[in-house]
Enzyme design. Structure first.
Site, short mmCIF file in Angstrom:
data_model
loop_
_atom_site.label_atom_id
_atom_site.label_comp_id
_atom_site.label_asym_id
_atom_site.label_seq_id
_atom_site.Cartn_x
_atom_site.Cartn_y
_atom_site.Cartn_z
N ARG A 65 0.81 -1.22 0.00
CA ARG A 65 0.00 0.00 0.00
C ARG A 65 0.84 1.27 0.00
O ARG A 65 0.60 2.18 -0.80
CB ARG A 65 -0.94 0.04 1.22
CG ARG A 65 -2.24 -0.66 1.01
CD ARG A 65 -2.76 -1.22 2.31
NE ARG A 65 -1.90 -2.32 2.72
CZ ARG A 65 -2.09 -3.59 2.35
NH1 ARG A 65 -3.12 -3.89 1.64
NH2 ARG A 65 -1.25 -4.55 2.72
N THR A 66 1.82 1.36 0.89
CA THR A 66 2.58 2.61 1.00
C THR A 66 3.31 2.88 -0.31
O THR A 66 3.26 3.99 -0.85
CB THR A 66 3.56 2.54 2.19
OG1 THR A 66 2.83 2.18 3.35
CG2 THR A 66 4.26 3.86 2.41
N LYS A 93 27.38 -4.89 -4.12
CA LYS A 93 28.84 -4.81 -4.34
C LYS A 93 29.51 -4.14 -3.16
O LYS A 93 30.65 -3.70 -3.24
CB LYS A 93 29.14 -4.00 -5.60
CG LYS A 93 28.50 -4.53 -6.86
CD LYS A 93 28.82 -3.58 -8.01
CE LYS A 93 28.00 -3.88 -9.24
NZ LYS A 93 28.14 -2.82 -10.26
N ARG A 114 11.69 3.56 3.17
CA ARG A 114 11.30 2.63 4.25
C ARG A 114 12.51 1.78 4.58
O ARG A 114 13.20 1.29 3.68
CB ARG A 114 10.14 1.74 3.79
CG ARG A 114 9.85 0.61 4.75
CD ARG A 114 8.60 -0.15 4.40
NE ARG A 114 7.39 0.61 4.73
CZ ARG A 114 6.17 0.12 4.67
NH1 ARG A 114 5.98 -1.13 4.30
NH2 ARG A 114 5.12 0.85 4.99
N HIS A 142 5.55 5.86 11.34
CA HIS A 142 5.03 5.78 9.97
C HIS A 142 4.08 6.98 9.81
O HIS A 142 2.86 6.84 9.78
CB HIS A 142 4.29 4.45 9.80
CG HIS A 142 3.98 4.07 8.40
ND1 HIS A 142 4.07 4.95 7.34
CD2 HIS A 142 3.54 2.89 7.87
CE1 HIS A 142 3.72 4.32 6.22
NE2 HIS A 142 3.40 3.08 6.53
C1 NCD Z 1 1.97 -1.04 8.03
C2 NCD Z 1 3.48 -0.87 8.09
O1 NCD Z 1 4.19 -1.17 7.13
O2 NCD Z 1 3.90 -0.42 9.13
N1 NCD Z 1 1.45 -1.19 6.74
C3 NCD Z 1 1.26 -0.09 5.95
O3 NCD Z 1 2.14 0.68 5.71
N2 NCD Z 1 0.03 0.07 5.45
C4 NCD Z 1 1.45 -2.05 8.98
C5 NCD Z 1 2.08 -3.41 9.06
O4 NCD Z 1 2.99 -3.77 8.34
O5 NCD Z 1 1.60 -4.16 9.91
#
Ligand code: NCD
Length: 312
Positions: A65-66, A93, A114, A142
């Site tokens: 999703r993100t 590398k 991320r 997040h």
């Molecule tokens: C969450 C995350 O990655 O922290 N998901 C997201 O970004 N929608 C929740 C999760 O992974 O449980």
């Protein structure tokens, strides 16, 4: 020596002013602005010019999703995406993350990152001169998920609600950001933390809250009175083998029907077995709306990053 001095200086500078690293850094005015712009975008009342910017996506942890909603949002405001793929990159590398980030800075106007390590996005933001957006740093924060969660809540509630945050409160970064955000915006809400003792919210987060809060282990205690239920999965990738056996807080449609007609059920997703699929058709379930709202909120966030939005 001179080189080392310069290097040291360059990694201790302030992040770009439009970076989004933690809810702690956002002002109430900024948050309200993002919410307003997201509503305008959702209602098709705001137009965007061709922003002509390139956004680098660096995901060192899995994401559906993100990652996809940031991509959609970037394209919808007229920008382009470069997807960094760690599996096929020079990190194989021996290149360091610092050099990778500096490389991407040469090609991009903003970076969405991320990473499994808490604090890593802040570190990355301090070595580049472009906005960096935290798309999740380990069990840290997040913030953009929290903003889309707030947007979804605001579609149902204005103020004075109770919210039960359930499941893995210790390691869920979405919970950490959301409670900070709600506490910043509202002064008349109530937090109820529902988890087994092993996954309870750390004191460091509880002690900062200004709104009322309590901790319980059984969701049944509040099912008939609570306004918002926010479920989370157990973060298996962050806990020990032993703790994986811990039972999560769960909800099914039978239980959901016991909540008030106006209550809502949320989840950042992905889910495991904490929300059964028979809840999906219940009008209270908002987790698909959260996904949808993620695109509008991320359009507003990116536009703000580039100051490309055109007022009505
Ligand atoms: C969450 C995350 O990655 O922290 N998901 C997201 O970004 N929608 C929740 C999760 O992974 O449980």
């Amino acid at each position: 020596m001179q080189y080392l001095y310069k290097y040291k200086l360059s990694i201790t500078k302030m992040p770009h002013i439009n970076s989004i690293i933690s809810i702690d850094d956002l002002t109430v005015e900024y948050i309200k602005d993002i919410m307003y712009n997201s509503f305008q975008i959702k209602k098709n009342r705001m137009q965007y010019g061709k922003c002509n910017k390139v956004v680098g996506h660096l995901f060192f942890e899995p994401s559906t999703r993100t990652k996809c909603s940031f991509q959609a949002a970037t394209y919808k405001i007229g920008g382009n995406v470069i997807n960094y793929d760690d599996k096929y990159s020079s990190s194989k590398k021996g290149e360091t993350i610092e050099d990778t980030i500096r490389t991407m800075e040469q090609y991009c106007d903003a970076l969405v990152i991320r990473h499994p390590e808490k604090g890593m996005i802040k570190k990355c933001s301090s070595i580049v001169n472009i906005p960096v957006i935290n798309a999740g740093d380990g069990d840290g924060e997040h913030p953009t998920q929290a903003l889309l969660d707030l947007f979804t809540i605001m579609e149902s509630y204005n103020q004075s609600f109770s919210i039960a945050l359930c499941g893995d409160l210790k390691y869920s970064r979405t919970v950490h950001s959301l409670i900070k955000l709600l506490d910043k915006i509202y002064n008349d809400i109530e937090f109820i933390f529902v988890s087994c003792p092993e996954l309870d919210l750390d004191e460091e987060y509880k002690s900062c809250l200004t709104n009322k809060y309590s901790s319980i282990t059984d969701i049944q205690e509040i099912i008939e009175t609570v306004d918002i239920i926010y479920m989370t999965r157990i973060q298996k990738e962050r806990i020990s083998e032993e703790d994986i056996k811990i039972r999560n807080v769960k909800i099914n449609n039978e239980l959901l029907k016991k909540t008030k007609h106006t209550s809502i059920l949320m989840h950042p997703l992905p889910r495991n077995d904490e929300i059964t699929s028979d809840c999906d058709k219940n009008h209270r379930s908002k987790y698909f709306d959260q996904m949808n709202n993620g695109v509008y909120v991320r359009m507003a966030l990116l536009s703000n990053c580039f100051k490309e939005s055109i007022d009505l």
